[in-house]
Each structure stands twice: as C-alpha cells, then as structure tokens.
Design an enzyme around this catalytic site. Structure first.
Site, mmCIF file in Angstrom:
data_model
loop_
_atom_site.group_PDB
_atom_site.id
_atom_site.type_symbol
_atom_site.label_atom_id
_atom_site.label_comp_id
_atom_site.label_asym_id
_atom_site.label_seq_id
_atom_site.Cartn_x
_atom_site.Cartn_y
_atom_site.Cartn_z
ATOM 1 N N GLU A 143 39.241 44.846 31.596
ATOM 2 C CA GLU A 143 40.031 44.195 32.640
ATOM 3 C C GLU A 143 41.454 44.725 32.698
ATOM 4 O O GLU A 143 41.999 44.947 33.784
ATOM 5 C CB GLU A 143 40.038 42.680 32.426
ATOM 6 C CG GLU A 143 38.683 42.018 32.526
ATOM 7 C CD GLU A 143 38.139 41.972 33.948
ATOM 8 O OE1 GLU A 143 36.995 41.536 34.123
ATOM 9 O OE2 GLU A 143 38.861 42.390 34.886
ATOM 10 N N ARG A 200 42.686 46.730 36.151
ATOM 11 C CA ARG A 200 43.665 46.008 36.967
ATOM 12 C C ARG A 200 45.086 46.500 36.720
ATOM 13 O O ARG A 200 45.789 46.868 37.667
ATOM 14 C CB ARG A 200 43.589 44.512 36.685
ATOM 15 C CG ARG A 200 42.210 43.944 36.963
ATOM 16 C CD ARG A 200 42.247 42.450 36.895
ATOM 17 N NE ARG A 200 40.914 41.900 36.723
ATOM 18 C CZ ARG A 200 40.491 40.784 37.265
ATOM 19 N NH1 ARG A 200 41.280 40.097 38.040
ATOM 20 N NH2 ARG A 200 39.267 40.347 37.042
#
Length: 633
Positions: free
Chosen positions: A256, A260
């Site tokens: 993640e 991101r």
C-alpha cells in the site's frame, strides 16, 4: 485501508490487499476442511493446501465434472474492433502532426497547474498563476529532461485532452466537479487524515499505512494537477512539503505504501517537476528497503518505516508473502533507481523475478502465497483478483515502461496469460466470459470486482504478442470487460458487487449477502478507459457515463462520497468511507475516458496499479522530440 467504518462499526470489507487471509492460514493448520466453512469478505480469498499430484485435472466445483476452458481459437460472443493504430503510432507518424501542434501552443513552455487558464504572459514570467496561486518555476532535473526529450508526444496533448464533441466535454467537466466536491469535503472534515468518513464527518487513520498520514492528499496530487485544479493542487503540495512525515515507527503495508505514496510522489514529480516530491519519495524509498531483509530477498508484507523489517505477528501469520504485494513493486522501484542513480532498487525487484522464474508452477500458474524464508509456494490458490491481480499487471507494464526492451517481463506475462486462458477462462451457460479462481485443481466460478482490471490489461498487451494472437487477445479483453459491465447492469443501483458468481444459477450476480458491497472501486471504469483508447468503440464511454450517474445517485452525500453496503438493496446504506483510491483511480480513469487520447498518451505513460502515471524510460533516444518544450522543466 485495512479497516473501514460501517456506521460506526469496525469492518474488514474495506480491505485493499487483505491481511485477513493470513489469519486463515493459522486456522488452516488446524484442519484443511475447516477452511470451507469460513465466511468470505471483500478481499478475503481462501488459500488451500496444494495437491502434490501434478497430474491433477481441473474439476468443476459445482458438479464435479471436468470444467470446459475456453478454446484458444476464439470467443464467439463479442468481436472487438481492431486495435486503433492511431493510439499506437510510431515516432515517424507523429512528427508531422507534432509540428503542426507546436505552433498553436506557444507560451506554455513552463507548463501549468490550472492548465486551461494559463496565459503567455505567465509563461514569459517563468511563473504559473492558478486562481491567485503562484507556482514558482522548477529546477531542471536531468532525469526528467531525459524522459521529456524522448517522449513521442507532450503529456498534455494539443489542448490538455479537451474533447472536441460537446457531450464528452460536458461529461468530463462533471467528473472534474465530482473531484472538487470530494476534495473540498475531505479538506473540510478530514484534512491531513488518510481518508474521509463522510457520515461521521471525520477522518480515518488507515492502519495499513503504519502511521503515515495524508493518503488522500498524496493519492490526489496527480489527479488534481491533470484536471487543472490548481488551487487544490497547491494546497496538497504545501501539505506534503510541511506535514508529510516519512519516518514513523508503525508497521506499514509495503504494497500500500508503495502504490499510493511512492507512486503518487513519483507521478507528481514527473508531472510538475517540484523537487519536494523527489526529496520525499527518495527518503521513503530508503525506508522501504528493510522489508527485503529475508533469506530469499522476497520481501515481507509489512515494514517499519523507521528502518526495521517486520513479519506479521503470530505463528503462520508471519510466513507468507503475497504475490500481488511483492509482485507490485517493479514500476516504482525501477523509477527510484532512475532518480537516485542507485541500482539497489532495481536489483531488489529483479531478484524477485529471478526467484519466481526458478520455481515450478502448477499448470503454469502462479499461486498467491510464497514463504519468504524457504522461497517455496505456501498454498496453491490462484486468482487474477485479490492476492494475485497486480502481479500480472506489472509484468506487461514493466515491458511497456522499459520502452519494450524488458524481454523477461514480456515472456513471463504471455506465458502467464496462456496458462490463465487454458485453466481459468470460462464461458457461463448464458455466454459470458469470465476468469474463475483455482484452488489446488478445483475451480471456483466467481470473479471479484478487483479482477475486472484484467480487461484493460489484456487489451494493452494485445498489440505486443504474436501477430496471430492479437485480435484473439483483444476479443478476450472485450469479453471480460463486457462481463464486468453486466455485473453492474444486473443490479438495481447499476453499481457492481464486490464478488459476482457463475454457479448455482447465478450469472454475473452476487447471491451471497457478504459479497454485495461496492466501495467506490475503479477496476471496471479502468477497463472502459483502456478499451476506449484501444478501439474507440463508443459503448465504453456510454458505460462509463452509466457508472458515473450511478455514483452520483447512490454514493454522493452532502459531505462527500461513500461506498454502499448492498448494490441490490432498494434502501441504500452507506459504509461511511471515501476511499483514497476513489480520488486517485476512479475519478481519474473517468476523466481520461472522456478526454482525448493525447492526454497522457499510452505510448509514453504507464499507470501504476493506483493509477499514478509514470513515464516510459527510453533506452535509445538520440534526438529531441518535437514539442517537448511544452512540458514544464
């Protein structure tokens, strides 16, 4: 997005790449059969023990008979239009048109934030004025200049992707309005937090980020910039510069954080040239390296950003690394090496690929769980949805991002696609083409919303396979995208469920209550965007507009956007979370769908799995491309 709030209650339906599946490994050790009785969540995919008999046949899980994979000859349901070669033109074909465009774009050589409002005077002053905000000029980065000079086309096209037909322009403006509305409410109620809870009007810390904050800000940087929302972009940039602390001590998901934060900062840097994004992403990249401190070099799924690698706690929970996690690092890490001139990042991801190529693969398929200590597969469960998805995406995109020189990635992708077609691709009784999941030789006849990205992936890969398979692969891409559209069309809300099935009479529907939620996911509109650019079939824009109208009707609240708990429900219940990927992906793909193809052209840009555009890295660039001085230096 490890946890999401449902009307004040903690739930796991917002999992992006679930850590909860690891919990099942522990329970699985108590008995293989027990796993069959566990409930599924949105990204919860059960991992089953491998049958060591390599001659095992694929069996239909419904009636025990041998499943019927689709013939590799053709699909017969939907014939996709031929590839639109206008999207895939060579440099020689572009030279004349670029020369014509250049004379119409003087005064934009410094780039823009509020792109549609930039004047020649602004460029001459070496500044960009955006609704009263002044963005200073950027220093020239050798890496950015190299990439810029080798691009076939400027990233913003002749007119920043503004479509010529009034209907598409009106729809694009609507997407932009939705983005501003989502951003304004995030700023009002959750500024600096990771995500907005629109019902409770507060923020969500997002435990998967290990103490990092501002996920919605970093995820939105390039979307704001591309849409010309200059004031909002400036707010985001200033927050990153003054408030983004990257040395937090919590355990963060490597996956993640990479897609991101690393992806978002890299994209923002390449698009704007602001040095703050480069400084931040280089610092963050260094903080991720301890995750690779394993005997095999296969990284752990979590990392302490203060500099210490971690396994998840508790027995088997620390054993497995997930294919879609360690397989979704390549694009960003190669760019980190480009920026820093330090090969360590590329070496880390190339070692992963080398290790995978040494392993036996059941029927040519890649299982979803690997032990980072022993280097062996943990379970033989295969999915192109949750736990597997972006591994395959990054193979073809690594090849494209390398300027089509990464032959290893190319071979791995097409071999994997062949195995997927042979073993997983199925036709439903109603004629829908779907990609089933594989559990140690048994097919589970369902698709997750996450797997709907595969229509776009197979589409962009179609051009680069063998000539005799190109139309076949484009047909496959069109058929999968059609099936995912059907999963939307067959609900009262016209939004698709998290999982849809093709067994026990189900046809692209979700009979199980715990699979009926929609959390603002982007994968379906992502495939619409790619298929539009590849074929220019107008149905993809119409399908995208249908999805947008459904989002407005069912997901828009007075205080932001929220997912819904049951796409089949006549009374809408909201899950109280505006996901950061809604800003990064869903709205960006819709905006690009209604834009001209020269906005971030696919020949020059590759989108990471969070829709952050990264430039193709040229290997043989001998001269400056026409019109490249329009990209901000």
């Amino acid at each position: 997005m490890i946890f999401k709030t449902l009307a004040g209650k903690t739930s796991v339906v917002g999992l992006r790449l679930p850590q909860t599946f690891l919990f099942l490994l522990v329970l699985g050790s108590l008995g293989f059969g027990a796993l069959f009785f566990l409930p599924e969540t949105s990204r919860l995919k059960r991992i089953f023990q491998h049958n060591s008999d390599s001659s095992a046949v694929i069996t239909d899980s419904v009636n025990g008979q041998r499943a019927q994979p689709i013939s590799p000859i053709g699909y017969g349901l939907i014939r996709a239009p031929p590839l639109d070669i206008g999207v895939l033109r060579s440099k020689s074909q572009l030279s004349s048109s670029n020369g014509k465009q250049r004379n119409n774009n003087k005064g934009r050589s410094q780039g823009t934030v509020s792109m549609e409002h930039m004047s020649e005077g602004d460029a001459a002053d070496n500044k960009v004025h955006t609704r009263g905000v002044v963005v200073s000029s950027r220093a020239r980065s050798p890496v950015r200049v190299k990439l810029r000079n080798c691009m076939l086309k400027p990233p913003y096209g002749a007119n920043y992707g503004k479509p010529s037909d009034p209907e598409s322009l009106q729809r694009r403006e609507k997407v932009k309005e939705m983005m501003k509305f989502a951003w304004d409410n995030y700023k009002r109620y959750a500024w600096g937090e990771n995500e907005l809870r629109p019902l409770s009007r507060n923020g969500n810390d997002g435990r998967t980020f290990g103490g990092l904050r501002g996920a919605s800000i970093v995820d939105s940087l390039d979307t704001l910039y591309i849409m010309g929302l200059g004031e909002e972009y400036q707010e985001a940039k200033e927050w990153v510069e003054n408030n983004l602390n990257l040395s937090v001590g919590g355990e963060a998901s490597l996956f993640e954080v990479n897609i991101r934060y690393v992806g978002g900062l890299l994209s923002a840097y390449y698009l704007t040239g602001e040095e703050v994004f480069k400084r931040k992403v280089v610092e963050l990249g260094r903080n991720l390296l301890p995750a690779f401190n394993t005997p095999t070099g296969i990284p752990h799924g979590v990392v302490n950003l203060a500099g210490d690698s971690r396994r998840s706690t508790g027995g088997d929970l620390g054993r497995s690394s997930v294919l879609a996690e360690f397989g979704t690092l390549h694009l960003e890490f190669v760019h980190l090496s480009e920026l820093t001139k330090d090969p360590i990042y590329t070496e880390k991801v190339m070692n992963i690929r080398k290790h995978l190529n040494q392993l036996d693969k059941p029927h040519g398929l890649y299982p979803n769980a690997l032990n980072p200590v022993s280097g062996n597969w943990e379970q033989h469960y295969v999915s192109i949805g949750a736990l597997g998805d972006s591994f395959y995406e990054y193979l073809i995109k690594s090849y494209l991002m390398s300027d089509r020189t990464d032959e290893v990635a190319k071979r791995m992708y097409y071999a994997a696609l062949e195995a997927i077609e042979k073993n997983l691709v199925q036709r439903s009784p109603g004629g829908l083409i779907y990609v089933a999941e594989w559990r140690g030789g048994i097919l589970d006849h369902k698709m997750g919303h996450l797997a709907c990205f595969s229509g776009g992936m197979i589409g962009i890969g179609a051009e680069h396979g063998s000539p005799e398979t190109r139309q076949h692969q484009l047909d496959l891409a069109a058929n999968i995208t059609h099936t995912c559209h059907e999963s939307y069309r067959r609900t009262p809300t016209k939004l698709g469920p998290e999982v849809f099935r093709f067994d026990d009479g189900a046809e692209a529907t979700a009979p199980r209550v715990n699979e009926r939620h929609y959390i603002l996911r982007p994968e379906v509109v992502e495939s619409y965007m790619y298929m539009w650019r590849l074929t220019h079939d107008p149905k993809y824009r119409e399908w995208g507009w249908e999805a947008l109208e459904a989002l407005e009707r069912h997901c828009r609240l007075a205080t932001g956007f929220s997912g819904i708990i049951d796409v089949y429900g006549h009374i809408i219940q909201h899950d109280n979370l505006q996901q950061s990927f809604f800003l990064a992906e869903t709205l960006k793909y819709l905006y690009l769908l209604f834009s001209d193809d020269d906005l971030l052209p696919l020949k020059d840009w590759v989108f990471n799995t969070e829709a952050h555009p990264l430039p193709v890295i040229p290997r043989n660039c001998s001269q400056k491309t026409e019109d490249t001085d329009r990209w901000p230096a």
